[in-house]
Design an enzyme around this catalytic site. Structure first.
Site, PDB file in Angstrom:
ATOM      1  N   SER A 142      45.993  43.482   8.627  1.00 37.31           N
ATOM      2  CA  SER A 142      46.396  43.351   7.229  1.00 37.31           C
ATOM      3  C   SER A 142      45.226  42.904   6.370  1.00 37.31           C
ATOM      4  O   SER A 142      44.419  42.073   6.776  1.00 37.31           O
ATOM      5  CB  SER A 142      47.537  42.340   7.090  1.00 37.31           C
ATOM      6  OG  SER A 142      47.883  42.169   5.729  1.00 37.31           O
ATOM      7  N   LYS A 196      53.216  42.229  12.652  1.00 38.05           N
ATOM      8  CA  LYS A 196      52.672  42.883  11.459  1.00 38.05           C
ATOM      9  C   LYS A 196      53.787  43.520  10.636  1.00 38.05           C
ATOM     10  O   LYS A 196      53.777  43.494   9.399  1.00 38.05           O
ATOM     11  CB  LYS A 196      51.648  43.944  11.868  1.00 38.05           C
ATOM     12  CG  LYS A 196      51.108  44.815  10.709  1.00 38.05           C
ATOM     13  CD  LYS A 196      50.504  43.976   9.578  1.00 38.05           C
ATOM     14  CE  LYS A 196      49.631  44.819   8.652  1.00 38.05           C
ATOM     15  NZ  LYS A 196      50.320  45.925   7.998  1.00 38.05           N
ATOM     16  N   HIS A 199      55.402  40.761   8.767  1.00 43.19           N
ATOM     17  CA  HIS A 199      54.477  40.403   7.689  1.00 43.19           C
ATOM     18  C   HIS A 199      54.702  41.294   6.478  1.00 43.19           C
ATOM     19  O   HIS A 199      54.814  40.828   5.339  1.00 43.19           O
ATOM     20  CB  HIS A 199      53.028  40.542   8.184  1.00 43.19           C
ATOM     21  CG  HIS A 199      51.989  40.578   7.095  1.00 43.19           C
ATOM     22  ND1 HIS A 199      51.790  41.697   6.299  1.00 43.19           N
ATOM     23  CD2 HIS A 199      51.105  39.656   6.664  1.00 43.19           C
ATOM     24  CE1 HIS A 199      50.823  41.449   5.436  1.00 43.19           C
ATOM     25  NE2 HIS A 199      50.392  40.223   5.628  1.00 43.19           N
ATOM     26  N   ASN A 200      54.813  42.589   6.720  1.00 42.24           N
ATOM     27  CA  ASN A 200      55.013  43.526   5.617  1.00 42.24           C
ATOM     28  C   ASN A 200      56.378  43.353   4.965  1.00 42.24           C
ATOM     29  O   ASN A 200      56.525  43.510   3.750  1.00 42.24           O
ATOM     30  CB  ASN A 200      54.838  44.956   6.110  1.00 42.24           C
ATOM     31  CG  ASN A 200      53.378  45.318   6.334  1.00 42.24           C
ATOM     32  OD1 ASN A 200      52.540  44.436   6.542  1.00 42.24           O
ATOM     33  ND2 ASN A 200      53.059  46.589   6.315  1.00 42.24           N
ATOM     34  N   GLU A 203      56.088  40.571   2.719  1.00 45.19           N
ATOM     35  CA  GLU A 203      55.300  41.065   1.580  1.00 45.19           C
ATOM     36  C   GLU A 203      56.202  41.783   0.572  1.00 45.19           C
ATOM     37  O   GLU A 203      56.064  41.582  -0.648  1.00 45.19           O
ATOM     38  CB  GLU A 203      54.222  42.013   2.112  1.00 45.19           C
ATOM     39  CG  GLU A 203      53.334  42.669   1.079  1.00 45.19           C
ATOM     40  CD  GLU A 203      52.413  43.678   1.727  1.00 45.19           C
ATOM     41  OE1 GLU A 203      52.338  44.820   1.235  1.00 45.19           O
ATOM     42  OE2 GLU A 203      51.776  43.337   2.755  1.00 45.19           O
TER      43      GLU A 203
END
Length: 490
Positions: A142, A196, A199-200, A203
């Site tokens: 990222s 990940k 994480h997105n 986000e």
């Protein structure tokens, strides 16, 4: 593994001199290759289109890349065990590249997928390559193109053995937070790509909350420039983060041709590439409540469904979205607190999903270490992550919301949070993120929910049974008969 090597132009690709190789010379792959070179790693490069490889190497001769024109040359150029980083499009392109590589590799070689691959694909690929004695590492990366060049946050999964060979390299090129690498071994097979993915998802939620905060400021009469000043001020406090920082930049940008704020000229349709949707779908499969992340995904879907919106605008009525405000300073402070509290909820939901997945898939993920990785380099980097990492290090938390410093701050914020949700609802400003986050907060703290009635209804129409609070066992009421309660099992 991490020794410094002087980078000088290399003309041959046959001597095994390259310490690491990168396949895929699009923006992310090319910048990552440069990052590797800057950290002293002699790097072999390959792209399916040879002209792209040659042009890239010509632009940056100082990097000393080992330039290869075929996969055979590329593999031959790497020292053993070979360390190969794939930076190609997720999905079929990744599978095709792996299929082409496998016949050329040997046992002990390591393939790292640095793309945004679905974690179940990573699990499948890891198992398949393991059969050949090849290590496969799914590494979430990222930070965008700038992060790839200057230091991203990296979330690698795979075997611990593989990490001993690629970990030092990935840690060297990762972002640093007070000299600590924003990279750590996450866990086996698809663990890195799962983290990940979440994480997105966080986000997505973070950007939705920011958008809602801006809509509230707009409703109160703030111009984009005035709102930019508000976000810039917020970025000096506990909301300090990359996304808050760039929000101020976007809002103050003027269109060169018209002088109009650029944000007012951008079509309000938000795109998405799938990772947020995956986060929500996996939360549903795991039975993890992640509604705030889900609302962010659905909000993008609504924004990108013009027929639905046009029909609604024609048929539906309601308040205009205008918010009368007597005290601007107090109103902006209320929004700030609502934004911070909602952001905490999104992190709590995402980290809970990671913890549940770790149990489901046997990954043994250190959630506090994940928070540390996110402190620099990545898109959701924020001051808040320091506190999150410390709280998980201090205690074995079921949810971030129970962490002492977090719970205390949420208690201080909740009145402002409730005021914002109430004002927005009255004014007709859509705040699915803020309201969902507040509802989650209220649900997890409630001693009883409406689920008792739901379960009673399920028993009524489907004989799904229920448990009682005053005695053990599983029960069913004979609703269509004499309504006697019977004990189905102990």
């Amino acid at each position: 593994m991490s020794e410094t090597v002087t980078t000088t132009p290399v003309t041959t690709a046959e001597d095994g001199a390259a310490q690491v190789g990168v396949i895929g010379m699009a923006v992310m792959g090319s910048n990552l290759a440069r990052n590797l070179s800057h950290h002293g790693y002699r790097t072999a490069i390959f792209n399916r289109t040879t002209a792209t490889t040659l042009e890239f190497a010509k632009r940056f001769p100082q990097e000393g890349f080992v330039v290869t024109e075929t996969l055979e040359q590329f593999v031959a150029a790497l020292e053993r065990p070979r360390r190969i980083i794939l930076m190609v499009k997720a999905g079929q392109a990744t599978d095709a590249t792996i299929d082409s590589l496998v016949p050329l590799l040997e046992q002990g070689d390591i393939v790292v997928d640095g793309g945004n691959s679905f974690f179940q694909d990573t699990r499948r690929r890891e198992a398949a390559l393991r059969e050949h004695g090849i290590h496969f590492v799914g590494a979430g990366i990222s930070g965008g193109e700038v992060g790839a060049l200057e230091g991203p946050a990296i979330m690698p999964g795979g075997s611990e053995h593989a990490y001993t060979y690629v970990g030092p390299i990935l840690e060297a090129i990762s972002a640093k937070y007070h000299d600590e690498p924003c990279c750590a071994h996450i866990g086996p097979d698809g663990a890195g790509h799962f983290v990940k993915m979440v994480h997105n998802g966080i986000e997505y939620a973070d950007m939705q909350f920011i958008g809602e905060a801006y809509e509230l400021l707009k409703g109160a009469g703030f111009s984009p420039a005035e709102a930019a000043h508000v976000f810039a001020a917020w970025n000096t406090g506990d909301l300090e983060s990359y996304l808050i920082e760039i929000t101020a930049d976007v809002l103050q940008q003027l269109d060169a041709a018209t002088g109009v704020p650029l944000v007012d000229l951008i079509v309000d349709e938000a795109g998405m590439k799938g990772t947020g949707t995956w986060t929500v779908a996996e939360a549903l499969k795991l039975g993890v409540p992640a509604a705030s992340i889900g609302e962010a995904v659905f909000a993008r879907a609504v924004s990108s469904t013009p027929d639905l919106r046009q029909a609604g605008q024609r048929a539906l009525s309601g308040p205009s979205g205008s918010i009368p405000v007597e005290d601007r300073a107090q109103f902006t402070e209320d929004i700030r607190q609502a934004l911070w509290a909602s952001k905490v909820v999104a992190y709590a939901q995402g980290l809970h999903e990671i913890a549940v997945a770790a149990t489901e898939y046997g990954w043994s993920i250190d959630v506090g270490a994940v928070a540390k990785i996110w402190r620099a380099g990545c898109i959701i980097r924020a001051r808040l992550l320091d506190r999150i990492a410390d709280e998980y290090a201090a205690d074995n938390l079921v949810t971030l919301l129970e962490a002492p410093s977090i719970a205390e701050e949420l208690a201080r914020c909740q009145l402002a949070w409730r005021r914002v949700v109430g004002v927005a609802t009255t004014a007709g400003v859509a705040i699915p993120g803020f309201s969902s986050a507040l509802s989650y907060y209220d649900m997890v703290r409630a001693p009883r929910l409406n689920a008792a009635l739901t379960q009673g209804l399920r028993d009524y129409f489907g004989a799904h049974t229920y448990r009682r609070i005053d005695q053990p066992g599983v029960f069913h009421t004979l609703w269509s008969d004499d309504r006697r309660e019977i004990k189905v099992s102990d």
